[in-house]
Design a protein around this motif. Structure first.
Motif, PDB file in Angstrom:
ATOM      1  N   ARG A   1       0.818  -1.270  -0.115  1.00 43.21           N
ATOM      2  CA  ARG A   1       0.074  -0.055   0.079  1.00 43.21           C
ATOM      3  C   ARG A   1       0.742   1.143   0.197  1.00 43.21           C
ATOM      4  N   GLN A   2       1.899   1.261   0.793  1.00 42.13           N
ATOM      5  CA  GLN A   2       2.841   2.396   0.762  1.00 42.13           C
ATOM      6  C   GLN A   2       3.496   2.576  -0.444  1.00 42.13           C
ATOM      7  N   PHE A   3       3.910   1.457  -1.210  1.00 39.86           N
ATOM      8  CA  PHE A   3       4.815   1.516  -2.403  1.00 39.86           C
ATOM      9  C   PHE A   3       3.594   2.240  -3.346  1.00 39.86           C
ATOM     10  N   ILE A   4       2.466   1.725  -3.611  1.00 40.49           N
ATOM     11  CA  ILE A   4       1.573   2.079  -4.441  1.00 40.49           C
ATOM     12  C   ILE A   4       1.272   3.768  -4.251  1.00 40.49           C
ATOM     13  N   ALA A   5       1.162   4.026  -2.770  1.00 43.09           N
ATOM     14  CA  ALA A   5       0.726   5.439  -2.592  1.00 43.09           C
ATOM     15  C   ALA A   5       1.852   6.480  -2.934  1.00 43.09           C
ATOM     16  N   ARG A   6       3.114   6.046  -3.164  1.00 45.83           N
ATOM     17  CA  ARG A   6       4.236   6.886  -3.549  1.00 45.83           C
ATOM     18  C   ARG A   6       4.508   6.732  -5.034  1.00 45.83           C
ATOM     19  N   SER A   7       4.069   5.831  -5.681  1.00 43.07           N
ATOM     20  CA  SER A   7       4.461   5.553  -7.215  1.00 43.07           C
ATOM     21  C   SER A   7       3.487   6.606  -8.123  1.00 43.07           C
ATOM     22  N   PRO A   8       4.106   7.404  -9.084  1.00 41.52           N
ATOM     23  CA  PRO A   8       3.555   8.189  -9.731  1.00 41.52           C
ATOM     24  C   PRO A   8       3.374   7.494 -11.214  1.00 41.52           C
ATOM     25  N   PHE A   9       3.681   6.087 -11.393  1.00 38.71           N
ATOM     26  CA  PHE A   9       4.002   5.795 -12.636  1.00 38.71           C
ATOM     27  C   PHE A   9       3.963   3.891 -12.601  1.00 38.71           C
ATOM     28  N   CYS A  10       3.120   3.568 -13.589  1.00 36.74           N
ATOM     29  CA  CYS A  10       2.887   2.005 -13.564  1.00 36.74           C
ATOM     30  C   CYS A  10       2.885   1.775 -15.044  1.00 36.74           C
ATOM     31  N   LEU A  11       2.983   0.265 -15.184  1.00 36.68           N
ATOM     32  CA  LEU A  11       2.919  -0.291 -16.496  1.00 36.68           C
ATOM     33  C   LEU A  11       1.789  -1.279 -16.497  1.00 36.68           C
ATOM     34  N   ILE A  12       0.930  -1.602 -17.619  1.00 34.68           N
ATOM     35  CA  ILE A  12      -0.170  -2.251 -17.231  1.00 34.68           C
ATOM     36  C   ILE A  12      -0.212  -3.322 -18.665  1.00 34.68           C
ATOM     37  N   ALA A  13      -0.012  -4.600 -18.348  1.00 33.37           N
ATOM     38  CA  ALA A  13       0.173  -5.588 -19.543  1.00 33.37           C
ATOM     39  C   ALA A  13      -1.082  -6.185 -19.558  1.00 33.37           C
ATOM     40  N   THR A  14      -1.687  -6.555 -20.795  1.00 28.68           N
ATOM     41  CA  THR A  14      -2.661  -7.116 -21.206  1.00 28.68           C
ATOM     42  C   THR A  14      -2.456  -7.910 -22.521  1.00 28.68           C
ATOM     43  N   VAL A  15      -3.354  -8.923 -22.932  1.00 26.37           N
ATOM     44  CA  VAL A  15      -3.392  -9.684 -24.009  1.00 26.37           C
ATOM     45  C   VAL A  15      -4.666  -9.639 -24.821  1.00 26.37           C
ATOM     46  N   ASP A  16      -4.810  -9.942 -26.285  1.00 23.56           N
ATOM     47  CA  ASP A  16      -5.633  -9.909 -26.950  1.00 23.56           C
ATOM     48  C   ASP A  16      -5.990 -11.614 -27.241  1.00 23.56           C
ATOM     49  N   PRO A  17      -7.066 -11.746 -27.977  1.00 24.70           N
ATOM     50  CA  PRO A  17      -7.525 -13.138 -28.093  1.00 24.70           C
ATOM     51  C   PRO A  17      -6.620 -13.834 -28.800  1.00 24.70           C
ATOM     52  N   GLU A  18      -6.034 -13.245 -29.653  1.00 23.77           N
ATOM     53  CA  GLU A  18      -4.892 -13.896 -30.477  1.00 23.77           C
ATOM     54  C   GLU A  18      -3.515 -14.227 -29.876  1.00 23.77           C
TER      55      GLU A  18
ATOM     56  N   LEU B   1       6.474   1.641 -10.152  1.00 22.91           N
ATOM     57  CA  LEU B   1       7.991   2.179 -10.118  1.00 22.91           C
ATOM     58  C   LEU B   1       7.736   3.424  -9.165  1.00 22.91           C
ATOM     59  N   ILE B   2       8.803   3.853  -8.422  1.00 28.31           N
ATOM     60  CA  ILE B   2       8.841   4.975  -7.680  1.00 28.31           C
ATOM     61  C   ILE B   2      10.300   5.484  -8.254  1.00 28.31           C
ATOM     62  N   PRO B   3      10.362   6.943  -8.792  1.00 29.61           N
ATOM     63  CA  PRO B   3      11.611   7.385  -9.112  1.00 29.61           C
ATOM     64  C   PRO B   3      12.728   7.575  -8.070  1.00 29.61           C
ATOM     65  N   GLY B   4      14.015   6.940  -8.295  1.00 30.36           N
ATOM     66  CA  GLY B   4      14.657   6.953  -7.277  1.00 30.36           C
ATOM     67  C   GLY B   4      14.952   5.830  -6.452  1.00 30.36           C
ATOM     68  N   LYS B   5      14.011   4.712  -6.559  1.00 27.92           N
ATOM     69  CA  LYS B   5      13.917   3.513  -5.799  1.00 27.92           C
ATOM     70  C   LYS B   5      14.285   2.467  -6.869  1.00 27.92           C
ATOM     71  N   GLY B   6      15.265   1.381  -6.433  1.00 31.17           N
ATOM     72  CA  GLY B   6      15.325   0.330  -7.227  1.00 31.17           C
ATOM     73  C   GLY B   6      14.336  -0.627  -7.038  1.00 31.17           C
TER      74      GLY B   6
END
Length: 215
Positions: free
Chosen positions: A45-62, A113-118
């Motif tokens: 929860r703390q990580f998400i609260a400080r994150s300004p950026f995320c990547l979303i992966a999805t897949v189509d029927p093919e 992701l959180i800028p500056g954090k590995g």
């Protein structure tokens, strides 16, 4: 020296089975395997609260996989419970690739992701496109609320080690290569779409259609 490959079949020494993979790379120790959890705890929860950026992966029927970036002020993803979070949809180019995919296959993967954090936070689950007014109102930025959101029911979450960030030096500005001479989105659209427009005309059109609006 062989020629650079043009297809996957041009590689001569592939790994094609789990046994080959584990014999080559080894297996994860028990402490790494058991770090996966099925709901968000306080650390997540703390990580998400400080994150300004995320990547979303999805897949189509093919089976074609899409990865889409989402960004906003830190904490833009709303954690509604230990097992449900919501991501606002801001104005974009209206391709809606992720949303088209999720209407047919609800499986989704997220990396925060959180800028500056590995470390990064990886989350998997099932998603649904929602328009509940009470939720959209909570997601306002600059007085503007999203027209819809992505609700994700979490099935697993775990922290990922910082080695990729350390090796890439992604948070070390002094290591960055200058990219001022690279083409921008307008250049790519004209070239890849074979458009008969100048960059200036394309920018004017995008502005008039509201495609540059952030909120």
């Amino acid at each position: 020296m062989p020629e650079d490959p043009t297809t996957l079949s041009d590689f001569n020494d592939p790994i094609t089975t789990v046994d080959q993979l584990e014999a080559h790379a080894g297996t994860a120790p028990e402490k790494v395997r058991v770090k996966e959890i099925k709901a968000l705890d306080d650390l997540c929860r703390q990580f998400i609260a400080r994150s300004p950026f995320c990547l979303i992966a999805t897949v189509d029927p093919e089976g074609v996989i899409d990865v889409s970036p989402k960004g906003d002020p830190a904490g833009f993803v709303t954690v509604l419970s230990d097992t449900v979070l919501a991501i606002p949809d801001r104005p974009g180019n209206r391709r809606l690739d992720s949303y088209h995919n999720l209407l047919k296959d609800p499986r989704v993967g997220l990396i925060f992701l959180i800028p500056g954090k590995g470390e990064t936070l990886r989350v998997s689950g099932r998603a649904r496109i929602v328009r509940d007014a009470w939720l959209l109102e909570r997601m306002q930025v600059e007085g503007k609320q999203p027209s819809m959101a992505l609700a994700v029911e979490i099935t697993r979450a775990f922290m990922h080690c910082p080695k990729a960030m350390v090796r890439s030096k992604i948070w070390e500005p002094e290591s960055w290569r200058n990219a001022d001479d690279l083409g921008d989105i307008g250049d790519a659209m004209i070239r890849h779409g074979k458009l008969e427009q100048t960059p200036e005309a394309l920018l004017e059109e995008a502005t008039s259609e509201g495609l540059l609006r952030l909120y």
